[in-house]
Design a protein around this motif. Structure first.
Motif, short mmCIF file in Angstrom:
data_model
loop_
_atom_site.label_atom_id
_atom_site.label_comp_id
_atom_site.label_asym_id
_atom_site.label_seq_id
_atom_site.Cartn_x
_atom_site.Cartn_y
_atom_site.Cartn_z
N ALA A 57 10.53 -27.62 32.91
CA ALA A 57 9.22 -27.57 32.27
C ALA A 57 9.31 -28.20 30.89
O ALA A 57 10.39 -28.26 30.28
CB ALA A 57 8.72 -26.14 32.16
N GLY A 60 3.15 -29.97 28.03
CA GLY A 60 2.30 -30.94 28.71
C GLY A 60 2.88 -31.50 29.99
O GLY A 60 2.29 -32.39 30.61
N GLY A 61 4.05 -31.02 30.39
CA GLY A 61 4.72 -31.56 31.56
C GLY A 61 5.28 -32.95 31.33
O GLY A 61 5.61 -33.67 32.28
N LYS A 99 4.13 -27.88 33.49
CA LYS A 99 3.54 -27.75 32.17
C LYS A 99 3.93 -26.39 31.60
O LYS A 99 3.69 -25.36 32.23
CB LYS A 99 2.02 -27.90 32.23
CG LYS A 99 1.57 -29.29 32.64
CD LYS A 99 0.05 -29.37 32.68
CE LYS A 99 -0.40 -30.76 33.08
NZ LYS A 99 -1.88 -30.86 33.16
N SER A 101 2.67 -24.56 29.45
CA SER A 101 1.55 -23.62 29.29
C SER A 101 1.19 -22.91 30.59
O SER A 101 0.51 -21.87 30.56
CB SER A 101 0.32 -24.37 28.77
OG SER A 101 -0.08 -25.38 29.68
N GLU A 102 1.64 -23.44 31.72
CA GLU A 102 1.29 -22.87 33.02
C GLU A 102 2.43 -22.08 33.66
O GLU A 102 2.28 -21.56 34.76
CB GLU A 102 0.84 -23.98 33.97
CG GLU A 102 -0.40 -24.73 33.47
CD GLU A 102 -0.79 -25.90 34.36
OE1 GLU A 102 -0.09 -26.15 35.37
OE2 GLU A 102 -1.79 -26.56 34.05
#
Length: 239
Positions: A57, A60-61, A99, A101-102
């Motif tokens: 990860a 933003g990936g 990402k 954030s995910e």
């Protein structure tokens, strides 16, 4: 490749990479950076050999480029070609990075933060990573960081600015090693000094020799040569 699945969570490791490809210097110049091959490849190999699935990860990936210094035998040692090949193959087979954030920390048994200079550019102040590390630490999950990777630990601050890892023993790329590498002059800040300023109990070994520390669930390594020993210690702790 299938990236996630909670039913396999106890056998999955998350490697969090920087997304930075340049490091802005105090004179305004841009120093090219990227992931350091050994610091990604050696832990990945150790985890894979122990039966873990490894996910990648980044903010933003974004897939970070290879730091070309880590592919230069004069800089990174005679084995560097093997590490470059392994790292590139692992990233290629994994496909698009997750990402940050995910990411759900419940999907993973441990988190690893490799270096290259990127973490001092972005990960040290990444709020998504800070939340992930805070949750991982609260759950007692192993957290590994090597070379400049410990800069990413600085992201874990609470709402009042208190650092989660203050008072913890840790290794990281030393100021001496930064000077020997030629990147201390012009650096916005030096990692080992910053860690101490924030309250870490930083200590180190001889320059560019393997040196690792464990403090509870926190596993840290000083430099590229410390990558495999750090991963081995994490594998032993994970059982």
């Amino acid at each position: 490749m299938e990236h996630s699945g909670k039913d396999n969570s106890v056998r999955k490791i998350l490697i969090v990479m920087s997304a930075a490809d340049t490091w802005e210097r105090t004179d305004g110049s841009a120093y090219p950076t990227g992931y350091w091959a050994e610091e990604l490849a050696a832990p990945h190999q150790k985890f894979a050999e122990a039966g873990f699935t490894v996910d990648f990860a980044a903010p933003g990936g974004v897939r970070q480029p290879l730091d070309r210094h880590s592919a230069d035998p004069a800089v990174a040692g005679a084995d560097c070609g093997r590490y470059v090949e392994h790292a590139e193959k692992a990233l290629r087979e994994f496909g698009p990075l997750l990402k940050l954030s995910e990411v759900d920390i419940d999907d993973y048994a441990a988190v690893v933060l490799p270096g290259g200079h990127g973490p001092v550019v972005d990960l040290h102040q990444d709020a998504d990573l800070g939340r992930l590390l805070t949750a991982a630490d609260a759950a007692g999950k192993p957290i590994g960081a090597v070379c400049h990777g410990p800069a990413a630990l600085l992201s874990a601050v609470d709402s009042e600015g208190r650092w989660l890892f203050a008072g913890r023993e840790m290794a990281a790329f030393t100021d001496e090693e930064e000077r020997l590498f030629g990147t201390a002059e012009g650096a916005p800040w030096l990692l080992a000094s910053r860690l101490r300023e924030w309250g870490a109990k930083h200590s180190g070994g001889p320059a560019y020799q393997p040196f690792t520390l464990r403090d509870g669930n926190l596993f840290t390594g000083q430099n590229p040569a410390s990558s495999a020993p750090m991963a081995e210690a994490m594998v032993a702790a994970l059982g």
